[in-house]
Enzyme design. Structure first.
Site, mmCIF file in Angstrom:
data_model
loop_
_atom_site.group_PDB
_atom_site.id
_atom_site.type_symbol
_atom_site.label_atom_id
_atom_site.label_comp_id
_atom_site.label_asym_id
_atom_site.label_seq_id
_atom_site.Cartn_x
_atom_site.Cartn_y
_atom_site.Cartn_z
ATOM 1 N N ASP A 136 -7.840 8.895 0.116
ATOM 2 C CA ASP A 136 -8.364 7.813 0.955
ATOM 3 C C ASP A 136 -8.126 8.072 2.435
ATOM 4 O O ASP A 136 -8.664 7.364 3.286
ATOM 5 C CB ASP A 136 -7.735 6.478 0.558
ATOM 6 C CG ASP A 136 -8.570 5.737 -0.466
ATOM 7 O OD1 ASP A 136 -9.598 6.276 -0.894
ATOM 8 O OD2 ASP A 136 -8.192 4.609 -0.842
ATOM 9 N N SER B 35 -7.896 0.866 3.359
ATOM 10 C CA SER B 35 -8.360 0.328 2.088
ATOM 11 C C SER B 35 -9.479 -0.670 2.325
ATOM 12 O O SER B 35 -9.680 -1.152 3.446
ATOM 13 C CB SER B 35 -7.200 -0.381 1.370
ATOM 14 O OG SER B 35 -7.636 -1.059 0.208
ATOM 15 N N THR B 36 -10.203 -0.996 1.252
ATOM 16 C CA THR B 36 -11.184 -2.081 1.310
ATOM 17 C C THR B 36 -10.768 -3.247 0.414
ATOM 18 O O THR B 36 -11.479 -4.241 0.308
ATOM 19 C CB THR B 36 -12.580 -1.575 0.899
ATOM 20 O OG1 THR B 36 -12.862 -0.357 1.566
ATOM 21 C CG2 THR B 36 -13.667 -2.564 1.272
ATOM 22 N N SER C 277 -4.365 -0.882 -6.936
ATOM 23 C CA SER C 277 -5.160 0.307 -7.196
ATOM 24 C C SER C 277 -4.302 1.545 -7.403
ATOM 25 O O SER C 277 -3.159 1.612 -6.940
ATOM 26 C CB SER C 277 -6.125 0.563 -6.025
ATOM 27 O OG SER C 277 -6.989 1.644 -6.294
ATOM 28 N N THR D 74 -9.622 0.117 -9.522
ATOM 29 C CA THR D 74 -8.754 -0.884 -8.923
ATOM 30 C C THR D 74 -8.793 -2.091 -9.836
ATOM 31 O O THR D 74 -9.606 -2.145 -10.757
ATOM 32 C CB THR D 74 -9.285 -1.189 -7.498
ATOM 33 O OG1 THR D 74 -9.312 0.014 -6.765
ATOM 34 C CG2 THR D 74 -8.470 -2.213 -6.763
ATOM 35 N N ARG E 64 0.831 -1.197 0.000
ATOM 36 C CA ARG E 64 0.000 0.000 0.000
ATOM 37 C C ARG E 64 0.870 1.253 0.000
ATOM 38 O O ARG E 64 1.971 1.267 0.557
ATOM 39 C CB ARG E 64 -0.890 -0.013 1.249
ATOM 40 C CG ARG E 64 -1.903 1.130 1.350
ATOM 41 C CD ARG E 64 -3.005 0.987 0.362
ATOM 42 N NE ARG E 64 -4.192 1.765 0.761
ATOM 43 C CZ ARG E 64 -5.062 2.283 -0.102
ATOM 44 N NH1 ARG E 64 -4.885 2.117 -1.404
ATOM 45 N NH2 ARG E 64 -6.129 2.941 0.321
ATOM 46 N N GLU F 175 -4.187 8.350 -3.942
ATOM 47 C CA GLU F 175 -4.644 7.667 -2.734
ATOM 48 C C GLU F 175 -4.661 8.575 -1.502
ATOM 49 O O GLU F 175 -5.228 8.189 -0.468
ATOM 50 C CB GLU F 175 -3.762 6.441 -2.452
ATOM 51 C CG GLU F 175 -3.805 5.371 -3.514
ATOM 52 C CD GLU F 175 -5.084 4.552 -3.505
ATOM 53 O OE1 GLU F 175 -5.985 4.872 -2.712
ATOM 54 O OE2 GLU F 175 -5.175 3.599 -4.291
#
Length: 575
Positions: free
Chosen positions: A420, A449-450, A396, A378, A105, A417
């Site tokens: 986010d 994140s999901t 993503s 994503t 990430r 990002e």
């Protein structure tokens, strides 16, 4: 600087440690492991699937294939992932039954300042958080590819990157999905000459079939192939990235790139009836959300309920899982979380006790929380190799084409990002969703994140599954797992019409034909609000191993025009 940690121990009680691997699971899998004798890959683009099979044919394993597919998607699906983004790679190693989670990430740069994303009135400036250099976190994708190849692959990194380098050098034909994503971001890309030169033609969206070549990206890949992580995070590429970001108003430093590290984490595990589920831990919320929902559902004779009752219970379970997600979860290196409590059967029993079968629970009646968004643009792919190694990977750049900004000379389109994060507490992000201190930005911190790459180990079948879809990822994977547990094929799993509820807004979202007219009326009578017949969402890719027949199958989501799933026998002597 040591990270500031936010503790939620008192919020829900229980231990703060993630459950460690159950040794019996790993031992049983390793001892009883069959070898499929074939390879299966399902991905969002046929050229990426081809890349994976190319390295498998050279003697690579699933982890080499994962490098090849990830890299190829960075070239042919730049709207969804790339070297300027990040992702999660969930691995299962057949030789010892070990599952592990590679966290690539993005992280916030050291000079991150939430105030920089506000306008003169103190409101969140959407342009700064989603467009251009300030929107970009420090990428993790390149470091994850190097880590995969060096720690788990059989082939040299340069061999697994070769298909991506070729695609970037020689180009590929523009297809309809990427064309539509370029159209969405055209006006922003016009601000940045390097972006416009690659993806536009005289300032316009290219016609279908136009060959998209990315020579600068090919050079960056070649440096990565030659020098490993240093080829991206140090040296010429790093210097061009930082210079470009700073010139465009961003705050990256060379030390941000040099200090980036991939994290290996213990996956999140839980059991639902006869199925062992292995999924993403924080900084993903997906595994926790799914564990909560499945634990709640386990208290019902779910399979024998009417379809309206099943949907009602799914929605009520999703509502409660997403409420917890909203203010408890974040980067585990910064936030202490009661994960064992959140994923326990006892906690689910308490949530279940407040669910009425005849009436919806208004989200406003639950304790206050706030939902946090994860990017919708994503991608996901799934791999099983001939030895039984597994990879589920979700990557993503957040919005379509990320920040739409390419630093000159790199060919790398950067993520956005940073949006986010909760850049301003309780201020809506690009999708109208808000966040709290658990997901506030800090130097070196990963945004929540999901993304939910997942394995499911059943009595007779194994599934590798995942999808893009922003805050809807966890519910899509959950629905896919339910189909898998009901014995459905890979094609049926990826084709299922989808429903979603995320606590706020308090509505059931559905794809067309997800609910019958009778079920819609029954749910509305219980107090549910339904936004039905929305546009399709997600792009799920699944591979399944039927261990009783020792056969592999796979399917690409029919919602994607270029997705691809293939199964091929392994070449003798190559595995």
């Amino acid at each position: 600087m040591s990270p500031i940690r936010i503790t939620f121990a008192r919020l829900l009680g229980g231990t703060l440690l993630l459950a460690s691997i159950t040794p019996a699971w790993a031992a049983e899998r390793a001892a009883n492991a069959l070898k499929p004798g074939a390879n299966a890959i399902a991905s969002a683009h046929h050229l990426a699937t081809d890349a994976g099979f190319e390295v498998l044919a050279e003697g690579g394993n699933a982890f080499d294939a994962a490098v090849a597919v990830s890299a190829a998607l960075a070239v042919v699906e730049p709207s969804s992932s790339g070297l300027g983004g990040g992702g999660f790679w969930l691995l299962h190693r057949a030789s010892d039954g070990r599952d592990l989670f590679i966290d690539g990430r993005e992280v916030a740069p050291a000079k991150v300042d939430a105030k920089a994303y506000l306008d003169a009135e103190g409101n969140l400036d959407r342009d700064k958080s989603v467009n251009g250099a300030l929107a970009a976190g420090i990428p993790g994708h390149p470091a994850a590819l190097v880590h995969l190849a060096e720690q788990y692959g059989r082939l040299p990194l340069k061999r697994s990157l070769a298909p991506a380098i070729r695609l970037a050098d020689q180009g590929f034909a523009l297809e309809s999905r990427l064309q539509s994503m370029i159209a969405i971001r055209r006006d922003v890309m016009l601000r940045y000459p390097a972006s416009a030169s690659v993806f536009l033609r005289n300032g316009n969206v290219p016609e279908l079939g136009t060959i998209i070549k990315q020579p600068d990206l090919a050079k960056t890949f070649k440096r990565l192939a030659k020098r490993g992580a240093k080829g991206f995070y140090q040296g010429k590429v790093a210097e061009m990235l930082v210079a470009g970001v700073q010139a465009a108003g961003g705050n990256w430093q060379l030390s941000d790139l040099a200090d980036y590290r991939v994290k290996e984490r213990e996956p999140l595990r839980f059991q639902y009836r006869d199925y062992q589920i292995v999924s993403a831990p924080p900084p993903s919320s997906g595994g926790v959300v799914m564990a909560t929902v499945f634990n709640i559902l386990e208290g019902y004779d779910f399979g024998n309920l009417s379809s309206a009752d099943q949907t009602h219970l799914l929605v009520e379970s999703m509502r409660r899982a997403y409420r917890d997600r909203s203010y408890v979860l974040g980067d585990p290196d910064f936030v202490d979380m009661p994960l064992q409590r959140l994923t326990s059967k006892d906690y689910a029993a308490g949530l279940r006790a407040a669910i009425r079968l005849d009436k919806a629970t208004p989200s406003s009646s639950l304790p206050e929380g706030a939902t946090i968004h994860s990017g919708t643009d994503t991608t996901h792919f799934s791999v099983i190799d001939a030895d039984g190694n597994l990879v589920a990977a979700t990557m993503s750049v957040n919005l379509p084409m990320g920040s739409a900004f390419i630093p000159s000379g790199t060919g790398v389109i950067l993520n956005n990002e940073m949006d986010d994060f909760a850049l301003k507490a309780n201020a809506p992000n690009a999708y109208g969703l808000v966040g709290t201190d658990a997901n506030a930005p800090a130097p070196g911190k990963r945004m929540l994140s999901t993304m939910s790459p997942t394995f499911a180990f059943g009595p007779t079948r194994t599934a590798v599954i995942g999808t893009p879809g922003g805050s809807r990822i966890a519910t899509m994977v959950l629905l896919g797992l339910l189909e898998f547990m009901n014995g459905k094929s890979a094609e049926a799993i990826v084709s299922r019409p989808r429903i979603h509820h995320q606590y706020l807004p308090d509505v059931i979202s559905t794809e067309a034909n997800a609910l019958s007219r009778e079920d819609t009326k029954a749910l509305q009578a219980r107090g549910h609000t339904i936004n039905d017949s929305e546009r399709p969402w997600g792009n799920m890719h699944v591979v399944i191993w039927d261990r009783t027949q020792n056969q592999l199958s796979g399917a690409a989501d029919p919602r994607s025009p270029v997705g691809s799933a293939r199964v091929e026998p392994a070449l003798l002597g190559k595995h």
